[in-house]
Design an enzyme around this catalytic site. Sequence first.
Site, PDB file in Angstrom:
ATOM      1  N   GLU A  21      64.080  34.388 -30.027  1.00 58.38           N
ATOM      2  CA  GLU A  21      65.195  34.848 -29.851  1.00 58.38           C
ATOM      3  C   GLU A  21      66.283  34.496 -30.932  1.00 58.38           C
ATOM      4  O   GLU A  21      67.112  33.946 -30.942  1.00 58.38           O
ATOM      5  CB  GLU A  21      65.857  34.030 -28.596  1.00 58.38           C
ATOM      6  CG  GLU A  21      65.217  34.549 -27.406  1.00 58.38           C
ATOM      7  CD  GLU A  21      65.761  33.879 -26.077  1.00 58.38           C
ATOM      8  OE1 GLU A  21      66.464  32.795 -26.196  1.00 58.38           O
ATOM      9  OE2 GLU A  21      65.616  34.517 -25.083  1.00 58.38           O
TER      10      GLU A  21
ATOM     11  N   GLU B  22      59.243  37.353 -22.390  1.00 56.94           N
ATOM     12  CA  GLU B  22      60.096  36.400 -21.385  1.00 56.94           C
ATOM     13  C   GLU B  22      60.595  37.420 -20.286  1.00 56.94           C
ATOM     14  O   GLU B  22      61.337  38.279 -20.524  1.00 56.94           O
ATOM     15  CB  GLU B  22      61.076  35.731 -21.957  1.00 56.94           C
ATOM     16  CG  GLU B  22      60.561  34.330 -22.968  1.00 56.94           C
ATOM     17  CD  GLU B  22      61.651  33.763 -23.720  1.00 56.94           C
ATOM     18  OE1 GLU B  22      62.503  33.479 -22.838  1.00 56.94           O
ATOM     19  OE2 GLU B  22      61.241  33.049 -24.597  1.00 56.94           O
TER      20      GLU B  22
HETATM   21  C1  BGP Z   1      65.217  31.675 -23.554  1.00 57.96           C
HETATM   22  C2  BGP Z   1      64.356  30.918 -24.286  1.00 57.96           C
HETATM   23  C3  BGP Z   1      63.263  30.252 -23.531  1.00 57.96           C
HETATM   24  C4  BGP Z   1      63.594  29.823 -21.848  1.00 57.96           C
HETATM   25  C5  BGP Z   1      64.341  30.911 -21.263  1.00 57.96           C
HETATM   26  C6  BGP Z   1      64.958  30.550 -20.078  1.00 57.96           C
HETATM   27  O1  BGP Z   1      66.460  31.884 -23.898  1.00 57.96           O
HETATM   28  O2  BGP Z   1      63.659  31.456 -25.367  1.00 57.96           O
HETATM   29  O3  BGP Z   1      63.080  29.075 -24.327  1.00 57.96           O
HETATM   30  O4  BGP Z   1      63.816  28.447 -21.728  1.00 57.96           O
HETATM   31  O5  BGP Z   1      65.500  31.529 -22.015  1.00 57.96           O
HETATM   32  O6  BGP Z   1      66.169  29.944 -20.141  1.00 57.96           O
HETATM   33  P1  BGP Z   1      66.529  28.845 -19.363  1.00 57.96           P
HETATM   34  O7  BGP Z   1      65.528  27.744 -19.792  1.00 57.96           O
HETATM   35  O8  BGP Z   1      67.756  28.147 -20.060  1.00 57.96           O
HETATM   36  O9  BGP Z   1      66.418  28.880 -18.127  1.00 57.96           O
END
Ligand code: BGP
Length: 479
Positions: A179, A371
């Site tokens: 990201e 993701e």
């Molecule tokens: C993205 C990241 C992850 C992950 C995901 C979910 O931004 O790459 O590392 O955590 O989001 O977000 P969160 O954990 O805040 O729910």
Amino acid sequence: MSLPDNFLWGGATAANQVEGAWNEGGRGLANVDVIPHGPERGAVMRGIRYIHEIDDEHYFPALEAVDFYHHYKEDIAAFAQMGFKVYRMSIAWSRIFPRGDEEEPNEEGLQFYENVFKELHKYGIEPLVTITHFDCPMYLIEHYGGWKNPKLIEFYKRLCHVLFTRFRPYVKWWLTFNEINMILHLPFMGAGLEFEEGEDQEKAKYLAAHNELLASAWAVKIGHEINPENMIGCMVAAGEFYPYCPMPEDVFLAKQKEHENLMFIDVQARGAYPNYAKKLFGRMDLDLHMTDEQEKLLKDNPVDFISFSYYTSRCVTTRDDAGEAVGNAFKGVRNPYLKSSDWGWAIDPLGLRTTMNSLYDRYQKPLFIVENGLGARDELIVDENGSKTVEDDYRIAYLRAHIQAFKDAVELDGIPLLGYTTWGCIDLVSASTGEMSKRYGFIHVDRDDAGNGTMERSRKKSFDWYKKVIASNGEDLSD
Ligand code: BGP
């Protein structure tokens, strides 16, 4: 059949959110270790509140996370049972170079990842490795100022050399920075940036971003030189921006927000800064001091594919009567046509298909969804024999709708898609909130927001469902 036979089904995690063992195997302290759970988390992630050491006043969830470091065999066996073809994971930079600027890597750190890769291959699972996932050795932040400093490019190149060489027999799929656009929103987490009072934060962020973009092009170059079969991608936090209403001002704002995100990918995939970025830098009075060699480096080393995270679409407006503001890292307003998760993220499967179309129209390179998932509160149920599970029908519904949406993008829109890794295939620490209670997994981990729990793993209802989805190559999405 809409998906190719070699479609890569799997799950995704990041070192700092699963590994724990922060002070084992010679590992050095990293930015992700000192980001606490609780009210100060946001300010630390944004680089306006400094914490540089572990203290007793805060709870730091990454230190132990879900202890994948000691459970990896058990966890990988469970992924294999679901039929994973790929497992996305990241390398903790400070396991390989504890300070970040050493000449020689830490063998114990390399050995750990080699063991993990061997374990994956035992089951025929391909690793997909993120070189840095919100991860920077603390020493590089304290002594060099994080990614503001172009010296980090050299240290990152050294890391790449070591990883591509040592893991050549095991890893073919790589991502350079997780990201990468998150640097604009959470700069301490994304790039180890901390700001002094009065500092021009925007300038500092774009300068650091430029250093990361150069480093990313180096990774592509080095990775292809060491093994021409390496497939190296970029990674963007994606999600279409919708105008809140058809006012031209809202439509244009949505376009600007898209530019803000895709500027990074324009550089990584097309090999040059787009005009709108050059104009922006001009207005900011930011000179990147680009040399001819650097321009050539970017031009000659575009990524092989575009990977992205997708959780939600975003709705933006210039109006101030548009109701409730939502979102954490990305600010926006509530979309009245969509329902939201327990954490207020709008649920929009069709938005995934729209996002894929936007990315493919623009770059004409294969996509990889690395993701996607639903962060939700789960209730652990214990039956009379003591076996534990979670009836997570809401998670199955979310995933089913998103899988259908990407199948439509492949089948009906003709978009080449390499694979799909759901986020947090095993419960892990939330990046934005530091909570354990924001769960994404097919596998429940007994651990709470304050760090209590046995770390015991239990399979949720979605575990068997995803197994069936993979076995049918996405044809059977039924209950
Ligand atoms: C993205 C990241 C992850 C992950 C995901 C979910 O931004 O790459 O590392 O955590 O989001 O977000 P969160 O954990 O805040 O729910």
